[in-house]
Design a protein around this motif. Structure first.
Motif, mmCIF file in Angstrom:
data_model
loop_
_atom_site.group_PDB
_atom_site.id
_atom_site.type_symbol
_atom_site.label_atom_id
_atom_site.label_comp_id
_atom_site.label_asym_id
_atom_site.label_seq_id
_atom_site.Cartn_x
_atom_site.Cartn_y
_atom_site.Cartn_z
ATOM 1 N N ASP A 141 0.868 -1.172 0.000
ATOM 2 C CA ASP A 141 0.000 0.000 0.000
ATOM 3 C C ASP A 141 0.910 1.229 0.000
ATOM 4 O O ASP A 141 1.355 1.699 1.044
ATOM 5 N N LEU A 142 1.199 1.751 -1.183
ATOM 6 C CA LEU A 142 2.227 2.769 -1.350
ATOM 7 C C LEU A 142 1.684 4.004 -2.054
ATOM 8 O O LEU A 142 0.985 3.903 -3.058
ATOM 9 N N ARG A 143 2.024 5.159 -1.522
ATOM 10 C CA ARG A 143 1.733 6.431 -2.175
ATOM 11 C C ARG A 143 3.047 7.110 -2.499
ATOM 12 O O ARG A 143 3.980 7.081 -1.697
ATOM 13 N N GLY A 144 3.132 7.699 -3.678
ATOM 14 C CA GLY A 144 4.392 8.302 -4.071
ATOM 15 C C GLY A 144 4.204 9.521 -4.943
ATOM 16 O O GLY A 144 3.100 9.830 -5.407
ATOM 17 N N LEU A 145 5.304 10.213 -5.172
ATOM 18 C CA LEU A 145 5.298 11.419 -5.994
ATOM 19 C C LEU A 145 6.656 11.573 -6.662
ATOM 20 O O LEU A 145 7.692 11.364 -6.033
ATOM 21 N N VAL A 146 6.642 11.933 -7.948
ATOM 22 C CA VAL A 146 7.859 12.253 -8.701
ATOM 23 C C VAL A 146 7.679 13.653 -9.276
ATOM 24 O O VAL A 146 6.725 13.909 -10.016
ATOM 25 N N ASP A 147 8.573 14.561 -8.929
ATOM 26 C CA ASP A 147 8.494 15.948 -9.391
ATOM 27 C C ASP A 147 9.836 16.316 -10.020
ATOM 28 O O ASP A 147 10.861 16.347 -9.338
ATOM 29 N N VAL A 148 9.828 16.555 -11.326
ATOM 30 C CA VAL A 148 11.048 16.909 -12.066
ATOM 31 C C VAL A 148 10.886 18.323 -12.614
ATOM 32 O O VAL A 148 9.860 18.632 -13.237
ATOM 33 N N ALA A 149 11.872 19.188 -12.383
ATOM 34 C CA ALA A 149 11.736 20.584 -12.789
ATOM 35 C C ALA A 149 13.036 21.119 -13.372
ATOM 36 O O ALA A 149 14.130 20.694 -13.003
ATOM 37 N N LEU A 150 12.882 22.085 -14.268
ATOM 38 C CA LEU A 150 14.000 22.837 -14.819
ATOM 39 C C LEU A 150 13.731 24.315 -14.564
ATOM 40 O O LEU A 150 12.664 24.827 -14.933
ATOM 41 N N VAL A 151 14.672 24.997 -13.919
ATOM 42 C CA VAL A 151 14.521 26.413 -13.603
ATOM 43 C C VAL A 151 15.562 27.201 -14.380
ATOM 44 O O VAL A 151 16.763 26.928 -14.280
ATOM 45 N N VAL A 152 15.100 28.170 -15.161
ATOM 46 C CA VAL A 152 15.986 28.997 -15.983
ATOM 47 C C VAL A 152 15.929 30.432 -15.480
ATOM 48 O O VAL A 152 14.848 31.032 -15.407
ATOM 49 N N THR A 153 17.077 30.986 -15.143
ATOM 50 C CA THR A 153 17.146 32.338 -14.614
ATOM 51 C C THR A 153 16.883 33.359 -15.718
ATOM 52 O O THR A 153 17.485 33.301 -16.788
#
Length: 265
Positions: A215-227
């Motif tokens: 019984d598993l809950r998960g999250l994957v968050d991938v981001a690219l930040v450009v100044t």
């Protein structure tokens, strides 16, 4: 603050839109909890909405507010978010909203030694779309922050999580009433300086139930930040949430793509 370097310790996002994981029931607070804040009291507020008239009728509103208190040995974070939306056809709106949700989170972090810190947290959530009448979470654990190599920062967290959850209009196969669960909450945050003006961030959550690790809950968050400038940037990210035991009639996964405006101060 040089925003690109600040991203290595996670950044605060002022979203141009509102999106959340539909079934994983995990909100990535690390984008706030990892923010490098000034000593004393600071905060931020963000609001937005949509209003359509004519062939399509839509009225939505969303907002969030966060407060930080940083002392010599730790930090306190309090954040609240909400969204509400109705739609219709012709000259009238539907009787019931298509979107209605509220999220509140309180977190205390106290430094220990050599990158280690203690965290305690509590949160509440309501989400009509996910059939979530109420979800209350409280827990505590440890966090480790390390500079893995030049330009790469990593944070690891482990905590015990107690949860109380009740669904709206339980269906066949759902548990009724307020249900209590005990879970392990773990997360990994990695930020890397890709270039002089860009950073990549990855956040992973895994929350198995102690009594049943399937019984598993998960999250994957991938981001690219450009100044864009010294204090502003654009963030493009993709989020995938999953739940191996979702409520009846709710899919076990949900993905969201989002473009955000980032402001550092």
């Amino acid at each position: 603050m040089d925003l690109n370097k600040g991203c290595l310790h996670s950044v605060v996002v002022f979203s141009l839109g509102w999106a959340a994981t539909a079934t994983a029931q995990i909100v990535n607070v690390q984008q706030l909890a990892g923010k490098p804040v000034q000593p004393g009291l600071s905060g931020q507020v963000s609001v937005g909405g949509d209003w359509l008239l004519g062939n399509s009728q839509l009225l939505t509103g969303a907002g969030n507010a966060s407060v930080f208190v940083r002392g010599e040995h730790g930090m306190v974070l309090a954040t609240v978010s909400g969204a509400y939306g109705v739609k219709g056809t012709g000259a009238s709106y539907a009787d019931e909203p298509f979107q209605a949700k509220v999220f509140e989170h309180l977190r205390l972090r106290r430094g220990l030694a050599q990158g280690w810190s203690f965290e305690a947290f509590a949160q509440h959530e309501y989400d009509r779309w996910r059939r979530l009448k109420t979800r209350i979470v409280a827990g505590g654990g440890v966090r480790l922050d390390v500079d893995a190599m030049q330009g790469v920062h990593v944070a690891l967290g482990l905590a015990h999580l107690s949860q109380w959850e009740e669904l709206l209009k339980p269906r066949a196969g759902d548990l009724s009433g307020l249900v209590s669960e005990q879970r392990l909450s773990s997360y990994l945050v990695a930020a890397a300086e890709v270039s002089a003006t860009a950073s990549a961030l990855v956040t992973l959550y895994a929350q198995p139930r102690w009594a049943d690790w399937a019984d598993l809950r998960g999250l994957v968050d991938v981001a690219l930040v450009v100044t864009v400038s010294k204090a502003t940037a654009l963030r493009v990210n993709w989020v995938l949430g999953y739940d191996t035991r979702p409520p009846a009639g709710v899919r076990g996964y949900d993905g969201t793509g989002k473009i955000s405006f980032v402001a550092g101060f």
